[in-house]
Design a protein around this motif. Structure first.
Motif, short mmCIF file in Angstrom:
data_model
loop_
_atom_site.label_atom_id
_atom_site.label_comp_id
_atom_site.label_asym_id
_atom_site.label_seq_id
_atom_site.Cartn_x
_atom_site.Cartn_y
_atom_site.Cartn_z
N GLY A 37 20.96 -9.97 -17.01
CA GLY A 37 20.38 -11.20 -17.52
C GLY A 37 19.27 -11.01 -18.53
O GLY A 37 18.70 -11.99 -19.03
N VAL A 38 18.94 -9.77 -18.85
CA VAL A 38 17.78 -9.49 -19.71
C VAL A 38 18.20 -9.23 -21.15
O VAL A 38 17.59 -9.75 -22.09
CB VAL A 38 16.99 -8.28 -19.18
CG1 VAL A 38 15.85 -7.90 -20.11
CG2 VAL A 38 16.46 -8.57 -17.77
N GLY A 39 19.19 -8.44 -21.34
CA GLY A 39 19.54 -7.96 -22.67
C GLY A 39 20.83 -8.54 -23.21
O GLY A 39 21.39 -9.49 -22.65
N ARG A 40 21.29 -7.97 -24.30
CA ARG A 40 22.49 -8.41 -24.99
C ARG A 40 23.23 -7.18 -25.49
O ARG A 40 22.64 -6.14 -25.74
CB ARG A 40 22.12 -9.28 -26.19
CG ARG A 40 21.12 -10.38 -25.89
CD ARG A 40 21.74 -11.62 -25.32
NE ARG A 40 22.56 -12.32 -26.30
CZ ARG A 40 23.32 -13.37 -26.00
NH1 ARG A 40 23.35 -13.82 -24.76
NH2 ARG A 40 24.05 -13.95 -26.94
N TYR A 41 24.55 -7.36 -25.64
CA TYR A 41 25.33 -6.25 -26.19
C TYR A 41 26.53 -6.77 -26.95
O TYR A 41 26.99 -7.89 -26.73
CB TYR A 41 25.81 -5.30 -25.08
CG TYR A 41 26.85 -5.92 -24.17
CD1 TYR A 41 26.48 -6.66 -23.06
CD2 TYR A 41 28.21 -5.77 -24.44
CE1 TYR A 41 27.43 -7.24 -22.24
CE2 TYR A 41 29.17 -6.34 -23.62
CZ TYR A 41 28.77 -7.08 -22.52
OH TYR A 41 29.71 -7.67 -21.72
N ASN A 42 27.03 -5.95 -27.88
CA ASN A 42 28.37 -6.06 -28.42
C ASN A 42 29.09 -4.76 -28.12
O ASN A 42 28.53 -3.67 -28.31
CB ASN A 42 28.35 -6.24 -29.95
CG ASN A 42 27.97 -7.63 -30.40
OD1 ASN A 42 26.79 -7.95 -30.46
ND2 ASN A 42 28.95 -8.45 -30.72
N HIS A 43 30.33 -4.86 -27.67
CA HIS A 43 31.18 -3.68 -27.62
C HIS A 43 31.97 -3.58 -28.93
O HIS A 43 32.34 -4.60 -29.52
CB HIS A 43 32.17 -3.76 -26.45
CG HIS A 43 31.53 -3.58 -25.11
ND1 HIS A 43 30.42 -2.78 -24.90
CD2 HIS A 43 31.85 -4.09 -23.89
CE1 HIS A 43 30.10 -2.81 -23.62
NE2 HIS A 43 30.94 -3.60 -22.99
N PHE A 44 32.20 -2.36 -29.33
CA PHE A 44 32.98 -2.05 -30.53
C PHE A 44 34.15 -1.15 -30.12
O PHE A 44 34.22 -0.69 -28.98
CB PHE A 44 32.10 -1.34 -31.56
CG PHE A 44 30.95 -2.18 -32.05
CD1 PHE A 44 31.02 -2.85 -33.26
CD2 PHE A 44 29.79 -2.30 -31.30
CE1 PHE A 44 29.97 -3.63 -33.72
CE2 PHE A 44 28.72 -3.08 -31.75
CZ PHE A 44 28.81 -3.75 -32.95
N GLN A 45 35.01 -0.84 -31.09
CA GLN A 45 36.16 0.01 -30.78
C GLN A 45 35.73 1.36 -30.21
O GLN A 45 36.40 1.92 -29.35
CB GLN A 45 36.98 0.25 -32.05
CG GLN A 45 37.79 -0.94 -32.51
CD GLN A 45 38.47 -0.65 -33.83
OE1 GLN A 45 37.81 -0.46 -34.85
NE2 GLN A 45 39.78 -0.59 -33.82
N HIS A 46 34.62 1.89 -30.70
CA HIS A 46 34.25 3.26 -30.33
C HIS A 46 32.81 3.36 -29.86
O HIS A 46 32.15 4.38 -30.09
CB HIS A 46 34.50 4.20 -31.52
CG HIS A 46 35.87 4.08 -32.08
ND1 HIS A 46 37.00 4.43 -31.36
CD2 HIS A 46 36.31 3.61 -33.26
CE1 HIS A 46 38.07 4.20 -32.09
NE2 HIS A 46 37.69 3.70 -33.25
N GLY A 47 32.32 2.31 -29.21
CA GLY A 47 30.96 2.38 -28.69
C GLY A 47 30.40 1.00 -28.50
O GLY A 47 31.13 0.00 -28.54
N SER A 48 29.11 0.93 -28.26
CA SER A 48 28.43 -0.34 -28.00
C SER A 48 27.06 -0.31 -28.67
O SER A 48 26.50 0.76 -28.92
CB SER A 48 28.22 -0.56 -26.50
OG SER A 48 29.46 -0.55 -25.81
N ILE A 49 26.53 -1.50 -28.91
CA ILE A 49 25.12 -1.62 -29.26
C ILE A 49 24.48 -2.50 -28.20
O ILE A 49 24.96 -3.60 -27.93
CB ILE A 49 24.90 -2.20 -30.67
CG1 ILE A 49 25.52 -1.29 -31.73
CG2 ILE A 49 23.41 -2.39 -30.94
CD1 ILE A 49 25.45 -1.83 -33.15
N TYR A 50 23.42 -1.97 -27.59
CA TYR A 50 22.68 -2.70 -26.56
C TYR A 50 21.30 -3.05 -27.10
O TYR A 50 20.66 -2.26 -27.79
CB TYR A 50 22.54 -1.85 -25.29
CG TYR A 50 23.69 -2.07 -24.35
CD1 TYR A 50 24.95 -1.55 -24.64
CD2 TYR A 50 23.54 -2.82 -23.19
CE1 TYR A 50 26.02 -1.77 -23.78
CE2 TYR A 50 24.60 -3.04 -22.33
CZ TYR A 50 25.84 -2.52 -22.63
OH TYR A 50 26.89 -2.75 -21.78
#
Ligand SMILES: [Zn+2]
Length: 412
Positions: A165-178
């Motif tokens: 509930g604190v952060g945000r992310y996007n998943h990508f084909q070869h990794g994620s950004i948090y």
């Protein structure tokens, strides 16, 4: 009426302009964009609405069979269509955080996908992944890394709230950004990401990433730092969680000749990863003390030091109380690869310039409380680190516990 300027090019054409209203429509930026895209004969097809004010009463739009054109005075008129339009619609059109389009749909530089930029973010589409939005600090990181041409590839999700509930992310084909408010946005990928996922992502003991994936001392190993530790990966050690660290300062009387400092630190880190210890190289200082280039270490016995060792280990610029120091010298007298005997309260070791790749880690093993063993597969072999077999050398679980229990290792 006098405030409207009539373009002579327009009146010179055979147009059915019966009124000022028609003329205004003809000159409307949406109509101009529609004409530029081929009008009713172009790929947008015929209009299915009139030009209509947006709910903000500032912008306007027109829908066509195959897409829409949106106009706002501060962004101009841009088309949006297909799955990118569908994604934008699903988020709430211009009233969403994305706002109005800043571009038409545009081919990505890699030639595979398509995107629209908007006032508040972007939507990226590719045939294999579909259309997803990215915005804010996560978009900033994606942009810095090189968008779809980066190792991340295309988006697989919208920006999503993390389970904690604190952060945000996007998943990508070869990794994620948090991203989280306290840490900012960082990428995590590959086997380090897999390991982080396996222990519970941001809800794990490590928390959020506080760095991108980094090269470890110029070698093959990689590391990502998190709020409460790091994940280290190397081809031979695999992925390891590091919850404690040793802070090392380098003082150079004579530069290493057999292995670079990077090689020695990379080797030390690879072995120490087995103990869950991160090796932090804090500072490097050159010292000019010619009288100590060949330093007298006596019998190199813990708790018993020579006058020269006392002088040498007195050099602790920048060094915190629980930090450790390695002094690189030409030789020891008598001759060793290194010596870990040090004065009380001045933890450190001497390493000679011609030392082996493993000497640094071996000597600090002594400083952290380890003794010699008669096994050349192990870091603490008493037979000389040039004779180590099956590298990287091993640490037993008992040795690892001893190192972690040392006052010189600090919980991250
Ligand atoms: Zn030793």
């Amino acid at each position: 009426m006098s405030k409207f300027k009539i373009d002579p090019q327009i009146v010179s054409r055979d147009l059915n302009i019966a009124s000022i209203e028609d003329l205004l429509l003809y000159q409307h930026p949406i109509t101009a964009k529609y004409r530029a895209l081929g009008g009713a004969g172009g790929w947008l097809g015929v209009a299915i609405t009139s030009i209509t004010k947006c709910p903000d009463n500032i912008g306007s739009y027109q829908h066509y069979v195959n897409g829409s054109i949106y106009y706002h005075p501060s962004t101009g008129a841009h088309e949006v269509h297909g799955l990118i339009r569908a994604r934008w619609q699903s988020l709430g059109w211009e009233r969403s955080f994305l706002g109005y389009p800043l571009t038409d749909e545009t081919a990505t530089p890699d030639g595979v996908g398509r995107y629209n930029h908007f006032q508040g973010g972007s939507i990226y589409w590719s045939p294999a992944t579909g259309a997803w939005e990215v915005h804010g600090a996560i978009r900033g990181k994606y942009s810095n890394l090189g968008w779809e041409r980066s190792f991340l590839g295309y988006l697989l999700t919208n920006e999503t709230t993390t389970p904690d509930g604190v952060g945000r992310y996007n998943h990508f084909q070869h990794g994620s950004i948090y991203w989280s408010p306290g840490t900012g946005a960082f990428e995590v990928h590959g086997l380090i990401r897999s390991h982080w996922a396996s222990i519970g992502w941001e809800r794990s003991v490590l928390g959020y990433p506080i760095s991108d994936e980094l090269v470890v001392f110029g070698g093959d190993a990689r590391i990502s730092h998190f709020q409460r530790g790091s994940i280290y990966w190397s081809p031979t050690a695999g992925a390891r969680v590091l919850r404690e660290r040793v802070r090392v300062h380098v003082k150079i009387l004579e530069n290493p000749t057999s292995f670079t400092l990077n090689q020695q630190f990379a080797a030390m880190q690879e072995v120490y990863a087995m103990a869950g210890l991160r090796v932090d190289w804090a500072t490097t200082e050159n010292l000019s003390i010619p009288s100590l280039n060949d330093v007298d270490v006596g019998g190199c016995t813990m708790g018993s030091v020579t006058a020269e060792q006392i002088t040498l280990f007195g050099q602790r610029n920048f060094v915190g109380a629980n930090d450790v120091v390695v002094y690189y010298v030409r030789s020891t007298v008598p001759g060793y690869n290194g010596c870990a005997a040090h004065p009380a309260g001045r933890p450190g070791c001497v390493v000679v310039r011609s030392a082996s790749r493993w000497t640094l880690g071996h000597e600090f093993g002594h400083v952290l409380g380890l003794s010699h063993v008669n096994d050349n597969n192990r870091l603490m072999t008493g037979n000389g680190t040039f004779n180590i077999t099956n590298p990287p050398p091993d640490l037993t679980s008992t040795e690892s516990s001893t190192m972690r229990a040392s006052a010189l290792s600090t919980v991250l």
